[in-house]
Design a protein around this motif. Structure first.
Motif, PDB file in Angstrom:
ATOM      1  N   ASP A  46       0.811  -1.217   0.000  1.00  0.00           N
ATOM      2  CA  ASP A  46       0.000   0.000   0.000  1.00  0.00           C
ATOM      3  C   ASP A  46       0.842   1.263   0.000  1.00  0.00           C
ATOM      4  OD1 ASP A  46      -2.261  -1.492  -0.106  1.00  0.00           O
ATOM      5  OD2 ASP A  46      -2.649  -1.458   2.063  1.00  0.00           O
ATOM      6  N   GLN A  47       2.058   1.134   0.536  1.00  0.00           N
ATOM      7  CA  GLN A  47       2.942   2.316   0.599  1.00  0.00           C
ATOM      8  C   GLN A  47       3.655   2.597  -0.719  1.00  0.00           C
ATOM      9  OE1 GLN A  47       6.006   2.107   3.532  1.00  0.00           O
ATOM     10  NE2 GLN A  47       4.575   2.083   5.237  1.00  0.00           N
ATOM     11  N   MET A  48       3.745   1.575  -1.562  1.00  0.00           N
ATOM     12  CA  MET A  48       4.521   1.750  -2.799  1.00  0.00           C
ATOM     13  C   MET A  48       3.850   2.775  -3.712  1.00  0.00           C
ATOM     14  SD  MET A  48       5.812  -2.050  -3.813  1.00  0.00           S
ATOM     15  CE  MET A  48       7.220  -2.803  -3.000  1.00  0.00           C
ATOM     16  N   ASP A  49       4.679   3.579  -4.407  1.00  0.00           N
ATOM     17  CA  ASP A  49       4.091   4.568  -5.315  1.00  0.00           C
ATOM     18  C   ASP A  49       3.608   3.876  -6.591  1.00  0.00           C
ATOM     19  OD1 ASP A  49       6.814   5.670  -7.230  1.00  0.00           O
ATOM     20  OD2 ASP A  49       6.980   4.256  -5.559  1.00  0.00           O
ATOM     21  N   GLY A  75      11.137  -2.039  -3.143  1.00  0.00           N
ATOM     22  CA  GLY A  75      10.903  -1.424  -4.449  1.00  0.00           C
ATOM     23  C   GLY A  75      10.368  -0.008  -4.364  1.00  0.00           C
ATOM     24  N   HIS A  76      10.937   0.846  -5.175  1.00  0.00           N
ATOM     25  CA  HIS A  76      10.368   2.190  -5.359  1.00  0.00           C
ATOM     26  C   HIS A  76      10.698   2.628  -6.767  1.00  0.00           C
ATOM     27  CE1 HIS A  76      14.316   4.195  -4.735  1.00  0.00           C
ATOM     28  NE2 HIS A  76      14.521   3.201  -3.897  1.00  0.00           N
ATOM     29  N   SER A  77      10.020   3.668  -7.232  1.00  0.00           N
ATOM     30  CA  SER A  77      10.184   3.995  -8.637  1.00  0.00           C
ATOM     31  C   SER A  77      11.579   4.514  -8.925  1.00  0.00           C
ATOM     32  CB  SER A  77       9.140   5.017  -9.074  1.00  0.00           C
ATOM     33  OG  SER A  77       9.250   6.170  -8.296  1.00  0.00           O
ATOM     34  N   GLY A  78      12.129   4.057 -10.020  1.00  0.00           N
ATOM     35  CA  GLY A  78      13.448   4.518 -10.469  1.00  0.00           C
ATOM     36  C   GLY A  78      13.243   5.137 -11.823  1.00  0.00           C
ATOM     37  N   TYR A  79      14.067   4.748 -12.767  1.00  0.00           N
ATOM     38  CA  TYR A  79      13.872   5.196 -14.135  1.00  0.00           C
ATOM     39  C   TYR A  79      14.022   3.937 -14.958  1.00  0.00           C
ATOM     40  CZ  TYR A  79      18.509   5.532 -12.381  1.00  0.00           C
ATOM     41  OH  TYR A  79      19.639   5.255 -11.681  1.00  0.00           O
ATOM     42  N   THR A 926      10.498   6.390   0.266  1.00  0.00           N
ATOM     43  CA  THR A 926       9.061   6.620   0.137  1.00  0.00           C
ATOM     44  C   THR A 926       8.767   8.022  -0.372  1.00  0.00           C
ATOM     45  OG1 THR A 926       8.952   7.347   2.410  1.00  0.00           O
ATOM     46  CG2 THR A 926       8.417   5.046   1.980  1.00  0.00           C
ATOM     47  N   MET A 927       9.767   8.888  -0.387  1.00  0.00           N
ATOM     48  CA  MET A 927       9.509  10.233  -0.898  1.00  0.00           C
ATOM     49  C   MET A 927      10.734  10.762  -1.639  1.00  0.00           C
ATOM     50  SD  MET A 927       9.806  12.720   2.400  1.00  0.00           S
ATOM     51  CE  MET A 927       8.722  11.786   3.454  1.00  0.00           C
ATOM     52  N   SER A 928      10.505  11.799  -2.436  1.00  0.00           N
ATOM     53  CA  SER A 928      11.587  12.318  -3.258  1.00  0.00           C
ATOM     54  C   SER A 928      12.600  13.074  -2.410  1.00  0.00           C
ATOM     55  CB  SER A 928      11.035  13.224  -4.353  1.00  0.00           C
ATOM     56  OG  SER A 928      10.614  14.449  -3.798  1.00  0.00           O
ATOM     57  N   ARG A 929      13.789  13.222  -2.972  1.00  0.00           N
ATOM     58  CA  ARG A 929      14.856  13.967  -2.301  1.00  0.00           C
ATOM     59  C   ARG A 929      14.433  15.409  -2.073  1.00  0.00           C
ATOM     60  NH1 ARG A 929      19.586  11.521  -2.238  1.00  0.00           N
ATOM     61  NH2 ARG A 929      19.528   9.427  -3.088  1.00  0.00           N
ATOM     62  N   THR A 930      13.809  15.989  -3.108  1.00  0.00           N
ATOM     63  CA  THR A 930      13.404  17.387  -3.016  1.00  0.00           C
ATOM     64  C   THR A 930      12.414  17.569  -1.865  1.00  0.00           C
ATOM     65  OG1 THR A 930      13.715  17.474  -5.392  1.00  0.00           O
ATOM     66  CG2 THR A 930      12.563  19.319  -4.395  1.00  0.00           C
ATOM     67  N   LYS A 931      11.511  16.590  -1.735  1.00  0.00           N
ATOM     68  CA  LYS A 931      10.509  16.675  -0.674  1.00  0.00           C
ATOM     69  C   LYS A 931      11.170  16.501   0.698  1.00  0.00           C
ATOM     70  CE  LYS A 931       5.828  15.057   0.147  1.00  0.00           C
ATOM     71  NZ  LYS A 931       4.777  14.241  -0.484  1.00  0.00           N
TER      72      LYS A 931
ATOM     73  N   GLU B   7       8.858  17.933  -6.719  1.00  0.00           N
ATOM     74  CA  GLU B   7       8.842  17.076  -5.531  1.00  0.00           C
ATOM     75  C   GLU B   7       8.415  15.645  -5.794  1.00  0.00           C
ATOM     76  OE1 GLU B   7       6.694  18.309  -2.167  1.00  0.00           O
ATOM     77  OE2 GLU B   7       8.061  19.947  -1.664  1.00  0.00           O
ATOM     78  N   ASP B   8       7.363  15.477  -6.566  1.00  0.00           N
ATOM     79  CA  ASP B   8       6.723  14.163  -6.557  1.00  0.00           C
ATOM     80  C   ASP B   8       6.956  13.341  -7.799  1.00  0.00           C
ATOM     81  OD1 ASP B   8       5.641  14.158  -3.993  1.00  0.00           O
ATOM     82  OD2 ASP B   8       4.245  15.711  -4.635  1.00  0.00           O
ATOM     83  N   ILE B   9       8.032  13.609  -8.470  1.00  0.00           N
ATOM     84  CA  ILE B   9       8.262  12.898  -9.717  1.00  0.00           C
ATOM     85  C   ILE B   9       9.229  11.740  -9.533  1.00  0.00           C
ATOM     86  CG2 ILE B   9       9.061  13.112 -12.085  1.00  0.00           C
ATOM     87  CD1 ILE B   9       6.378  14.527 -11.415  1.00  0.00           C
ATOM     88  N   ALA B  10      10.419  12.065  -9.123  1.00  0.00           N
ATOM     89  CA  ALA B  10      11.430  11.024  -9.037  1.00  0.00           C
ATOM     90  C   ALA B  10      11.791  10.807  -7.583  1.00  0.00           C
ATOM     91  CB  ALA B  10      12.668  11.443  -9.806  1.00  0.00           C
ATOM     92  N   ILE B  11      11.538   9.606  -7.124  1.00  0.00           N
ATOM     93  CA  ILE B  11      11.742   9.352  -5.704  1.00  0.00           C
ATOM     94  C   ILE B  11      13.216   9.219  -5.353  1.00  0.00           C
ATOM     95  CG2 ILE B  11      11.346   7.610  -3.948  1.00  0.00           C
ATOM     96  CD1 ILE B  11       8.546   7.618  -4.580  1.00  0.00           C
TER      97      ILE B  11
END
Lengths: 998, 144
Positions: A46-49, A75-79, A926-931, B7-11
């Motif tokens: 449920d936590q996975m994006d 697992g988390h989104s990569g490219y 679970t969250m982006s670096r920017t966030k 923020e919410d594009i690339a983790i």
């Protein structure tokens, strides 16, 4: 094309396989070759994006993928691949996997004609039950030629939405589904992304519908024997038996309509009827067949002779002086004559038995063999087109716009005039079966001369030059064994069609203009409304006033292009550019079809994932927390100094670029040889620290420039070096812990780093290579450019595999040098030699690599390329992939968590066979670096961690904030999921006390 | 013309969007965004060094990708950071795109520049260049 932002990602319907395995069926996304499996607890799932599911299902579309596309609990989104993604691709030749090699002909309307070998076609829907034994044509963009390939998959599906009708200026039409890619000058473009100005590639030649030939015998063994009698070959010196044995060996002692050799034989015969000659040298009783023509065309004939199982001779060239007396005067010229000789009595006897004339053709009677006259149309075409390649004039224009009638000339002794006419009438009869009209045979005035054998006359038939007739000749018959004429015919076909479509447009306008005039509109308004390209003011005037000529023919002056100018549209052999005239989307309900072709290879290596090659190394000490605690700060400070981290950090090792090339070929072995490590370190490293067959010739200068100063550096991002504590209560599997050298209260060192800029440059270089050949050369369609790939067995795939090994070696060497520095720091701080304090490696394992391994798939052992993108190998006991010292325990699996919460040591299991021995590699973000940077501040984090007993040094506070524990999944639940699934078993948890962060 | 981090594009990585009135402006902004991913304050990077940078590609997307890859390469191979690009020219010739620009900056110095994270590669994932109202826009994910 499909690289959009994907804002409308949908959550898949998961099928629960077990508490920790969730499956996404192939119905989730078009093109998935296998289902995807997520290894996670319900809570982690449920936590996975949503992007993770999008990416792992994209991976499932890769050609050659086996069993499942796996996603590990971290697992988390990569490219391209998600981080934590695992995919195994079949590496064995001949094992065909669904999806094999990309899509060439994709979702076509059932009536679409598919070009097959031997100048035939078949409707795609008719191929449903007989595609397997066909050869499908494709355009090889690299050498710009049309080639044949074997289909490996045929698909039929229901389309219940719409279909795109694409019409070109020359009037060619195709109906395809939205995602069907069409080759244009901009590359492959999906039908729904095509523009009306796009130039598409067309193959004007279409040939004849394939029809299954009968198994009727054309020539038998007895027929060939009879020919040998006729040409006087007796069995003296065993000659006759030898000849017959040769024919038998290559399977040509009997020819039937369905013999696989017949298409090539028909072409060879057709050519010999024109520019060839069979001679029987009566003195030596040997037969010989000669072909005269252009070098490139003779090469094609040579290939066909070879395909029959005969050795082919070389092509000879000689300068000749020629003098011809013609009606118009004497013509003298020099030219180079090229000839191909096939010295084989058996070959000659076979052709003669089939009805090919031998000796001087002018002075003997012959007709087109009866068996050809009753062969299937496509076989007749092969004969006729090869004969035309030699004898029929090429498309030529009279006034730059209109074509001459094509001429077919032959010389015959006057006494054989009647036979000559009969032969030409045979040709006319064959042409009529293609609905092509021609003139009666006539004697050509001026083409007569008197030779040794008597008076010779010239006979001729002409093919009518009305557009419809010519288009049929060019598109359905064409020329074989004559590339130049064949290309001209393709151009002429499109040119003629284009002219006709302009003409019919002019005719429509003329009618319209007249109607407008009759309904009372003023000529001025009519002109204003109708004036356009190819419709002049005069033309409209002529249309309105009925006393004027009613001819809609294009006046020369009004055509904007002549045939010569049109020739530039030929962009490859038989391939002509054609502009799109209109694209219409129609509602469509019904079946659409797919054929997937294979060019030799069907195994793939997906690029992006394989080369980053970071990995984890765990080092034990014989020190306890009590020993280390007082010196912790000093230790971390010194490690921070000695193991450079962060942007632009350079190592203490200064190497020449040449020496660096050795490093990437030899890996950790190089380091140990140079004194940066102990022999036994290699025994405790995956692949013993050296990935064999790495070749620095396969890496670019740029990658060397980026990498040669970075050995012994951590890098930044999530790369780190930690001092960790084994809390007694955290040891789960005591026996294995002991075997790995772990004891309660021990202090251990774990670090994570990769091949730095070097590995990335290698990946980038090959990503670019793959992107340029993937679609064009290998016809692989991907859903994301980061999934760029090439067949594993292709030159590009193999080069990358070799270069990637350099990346792995760089990462082994990098971690080896860092280990050396750690030992130096420990001796310095504790004032004793490193070996006295243990400082023994447990294991070094890469977690981003592509590896050629043997796995049991559906009951049989297969070589597969396992792609582990942010996933760790986890081989169980007794596997050859595991170094000797861990054979009985299974491979140590090192999984790093966030810097605040801790990490784990696990062990590989037999059960992990189900994931190709792959498990998680970390906690997973679970969250982006920017966030994360917006939520935490590095300076505060350092203080908070200090309170928890973790001393941190970092080059970048914002960089540290990005790695805050809160930005990661809970490591305990990730490890629990892997443990529950049984794909690796917990040995001990390790908690940090000191951290150097890049 | 500007750029912003998303923020919410690339983790696992850093994503940004850059725009500009002209394609040249947009390229310069994307270049600055990449540098800014590694250095906290671009103002701290003096413009004492000049380096000519060229790139080519089959379309504008490949061109931008190659330009950014070149900046990553220069950072590792020459340890140069940039805070300004000038004289940027982009043109199409015979179906191929070319760019040239002059990067102004100085050698990377861990003591002087507050460094953030290292850019290892420019990802193709969701990479895009588009023409929008009032100019050009690009979206880029950097591999960290």
């Amino acid at each position: 094309m499909g690289y959009g932002w994907g804002k409308d990602l949908k959550k898949p319907e998961f099928t629960k396989v077990s508490d920790v395995i969730w499956e996404i069926p192939t119905s989730f996304k078009k093109g998935m070759n296998v289902p995807a499996r997520i290894y996670a607890t319900k809570q982690i799932l449920d936590q996975m994006d949503l992007m993770v599911f999008d990416q792992i299902t994209n991976v499932a579309t890769l050609p050659g993928i086996l069993k499942y596309a796996y996603c590990m609990p971290d697992g988390h989104s990569g490219y391209g691949f998600p981080i934590g993604g695992v995919a195994a691709m079949d590496a064995v030749e001949g094992v065909i996997s669904p999806g094999g090699i990309g899509f060439d002909i994709n979702c076509l309307h059932p009536d679409s004609k598919i070009s097959l070998s031997n100048g035939t076609w078949k409707k795609v829907s008719d191929l449903e039950h007989e595609w397997e034994n066909k050869r499908v044509k494709f355009f090889n963009i690299e050498n710009k030629a049309v080639e044949n390939a074997t289909p490996i998959m045929f698909m039929k599906r229901m389309e219940d939405n719409s279909i795109f009708e694409i019409v070109t200026e020359s009037g060619r039409k195709i109906n395809v589904t939205a995602e069907h890619p069409i080759l244009t000058q901009r590359g492959f473009i999906r039908a729904d992304n095509l523009k009306e100005t796009d130039n598409v590639y067309t193959q004007p030649f279409s040939g004849v519908e394939y029809e299954k030939p009968s198994d009727e015998v054309i020539v038998s063994y007895v027929d060939i024997e009879r020919i040998l009698d006729v040409i006087g070959i007796t069995n003296s010196g065993n000659a006759r038996v030898q000849i017959l044995n040769t024919l038998k060996r290559v399977g040509l002692n009997e020819i039937r309509y369905n013999s696989t050799a017949l298409p090539a034989i028909l072409k060879i015969m057709g050519f010999v009827f024109g520019d060839g000659c069979i001679s029987i040298l009566s003195k030596i009783k040997k037969g010989m067949t000669a072909f005269y023509g252009k070098k490139e065309d003779l090469e094609t004939i040579k290939e066909d002779i070879k395909s029959l199982g005969f050795k082919a001779q070389n092509i000879f060239s000689r300068q000749r002086k020629h003098k011809i007396e013609t009606y118009y005067g004497t013509s003298e010229f020099d030219f180079t004559e090229h000839s191909l000789l096939k010295k084989s009595t058996g070959f000659a006897a076979l052709l003669i038995a089939l009805g090919t004339p031998h000796g001087i053709k002018t002075s003997q009677p012959y007709r087109i063999p009866k068996w050809i006259m009753k062969a299937p149309l496509w076989q007749k075409r092969l004969f006729l087109a090869a004969f035309f390649g030699a004898e029929l004039s090429s498309p030529k224009t009279i006034n730059a716009y209109n074509f001459y009638m094509h001429q077919l000339n032959m010389n015959k002794l006057e006494i054989l005039k009647e036979n000559g006419e009969e032969f030409l009438n045979d040709i006319r009869l064959l042409l009529s079966e293609f609905c092509i009209t021609s003139t009666y045979p006539t004697i050509v005035e001026g083409n007569q001369y008197v030779g040794k054998k008597g008076k010779t006359i010239g006979l001729r038939i002409c093919i009518h030059s009305n557009p419809d007739n010519l288009v049929k000749l060019y598109e359905n018959v064409g020329y074989e064994y004559n590339k130049e004429k064949s290309n001209l015919a393709c151009l002429a076909a499109n040119y003629t069609r284009l002219k006709e479509s302009i003409k019919s447009h002019r005719s429509d306008i003329r009618t319209l203009a007249l109607e407008m005039y009759k309904s009372g509109e003023r000529p001025r308004d009519i002109r204003a409304a109708l004036l356009q390209e190819n419709i002049s003011k005069n033309f409209i005037n002529h249309s309105i006033w009925p006393d004027r000529s009613n001819n809609v023919r294009l006046p020369a002056a009004s055509i904007t292009f002549a045939f010569d100018e049109f020739k530039k549209n030929l962009i490859g052999d038989g391939i002509v550019i054609d502009k799109i005239k209109k694209i219409e989307q129609h509602p469509y309900k019904g079946f659409v079809y797919d054929i997937t072709i294979n060019n030799e290879n069907h195994n793939f290596i997906a690029n992006n994932i394989i080369s980053h090659n970071c990995g984890m190394r765990l080092v034990t000490t014989n020190l306890t927390l009590k020993d280390v605690q007082p010196k912790l700060k000093e230790l971390v400070d010194k490690l921070f100094q000695k193991v450079p981290a962060g942007v632009g950090s350079e190592g203490f090792l200064k190497l020449t670029k040449d020496e660096f090339r050795k490093v990437v070929e030899e890996g950790a072995e190089w380091c140990v040889k140079k004194g940066y490590g102990w022999e036994e370190d290699l025994q405790r490293t995956e692949l013993y620290g050296r990935c064999k067959d790495a070749d620095a010739k396969k890496i670019s200068q740029k990658s060397v420039d980026r990498g040669y100063s970075q050995i012994g550096t951590l890098g930044s991002g999530n790369h780190y070096l930690e001092i960790q504590h084994v809390k007694p209560e955290n040891i789960i599997d005591k026996a294995t812990a002991k075997a790995f050298g772990i004891f309660p209260d021990q202090v251990v060192i774990m670090f994570h780093c990769g091949s730095r800029g070097f590995g990335h440059q290698v990946a980038t270089d090959y990503l670019n290579t793959f992107l340029s050949v993937m679609e064009s050369k290998y016809k692989i369609k991907i859903l994301d450019r980061e999934l760029a790939c090439a067949p594993f067995n292709s030159p590009e795939g193999q080069d990358y595999f070799t270069a990637m090994k350099c990346g792995i070696n760089m990462s082994f060497a990098n971690r080896q040098v860092i280990l050396h520095r750690i030992r130096e720091v420990f001796s310095d701080v504790f004032k004793q030699p490193a070996d006295k304090m243990g400082l023994q490696m447990v294991y070094d394992v890469a977690h981003n690599r592509g590896s050629l391994e043997k796995h049991l798939v559906d009951g049989s052992w297969r070589e597969v390329i396992v792609h582990r993108k942010g996933a760790t190998a986890c081989f169980g006991p007794n596997r050859t992939e595991v170094p000797k010292i861990w054979q009985s325990t299974g491979q140590p699996v090192i999984i790093g968590g966030s810097m605040e919460t801790g990490s784990y040591l696990l062990v590989g299991t037999d059960k992990a066979a189900e994931t190709f021995f792959s498990t998680a590699h970390g906690a997973g973000r679970t969250m982006s670096r920017t966030k994360a940077k917006g939520l935490w501040r590095g300076e505060q984090l350092v203080k908070d961690m200090q309170k928890k007993g973790i001393y941190v040094r970092t080059v970048s506070f914002p960089g540290l904030a990005e790695e805050a524990g809160g930005a990661y999944k809970d490591i305990d639940s990730v490890i629990n999921a892997a443990d529950l699934a049984g794909i690796s078993k917990k040995v001990t948890k390790l908690v940090p006390i000191g951290n150097v962060k890049g | 013309m500007s750029y912003k981090f998303l923020e919410d594009i690339a983790i696992a990585d850093v994503a940004f969007e850059a725009d500009g009135k002209t394609i040249e402006n947009m390229f310069e902004q994307a270049g600055l965004a990449l540098e800014n991913t590694m250095v906290k304050e671009l103002e701290t990077v003096k413009t004492t060094d000049k380096r000519k940078i060229t790139a080519e590609g089959k379309d504008t997307e490949t061109l931008l990708h190659n330009f950014l890859e070149e900046l990553v390469y220069i950072k590792d191979a020459e340890l140069l950071l940039f805070s300004k690009f000038s004289g940027t020219k982009i043109a199409e010739k015979n179906g191929k795109w070319f760019m040239e620009t002059t990067g102004l900056g100085e050698p990377l110095n861990q003591k002087k520049h507050e460094l953030l994270v290292d850019v290892k590669a420019v990802s193709w994932h969701k990479f895009s260049v588009s023409k929008v109202r009032g100019g050009f826009k690009s979206t880029v994910i950097l591999d960290i």
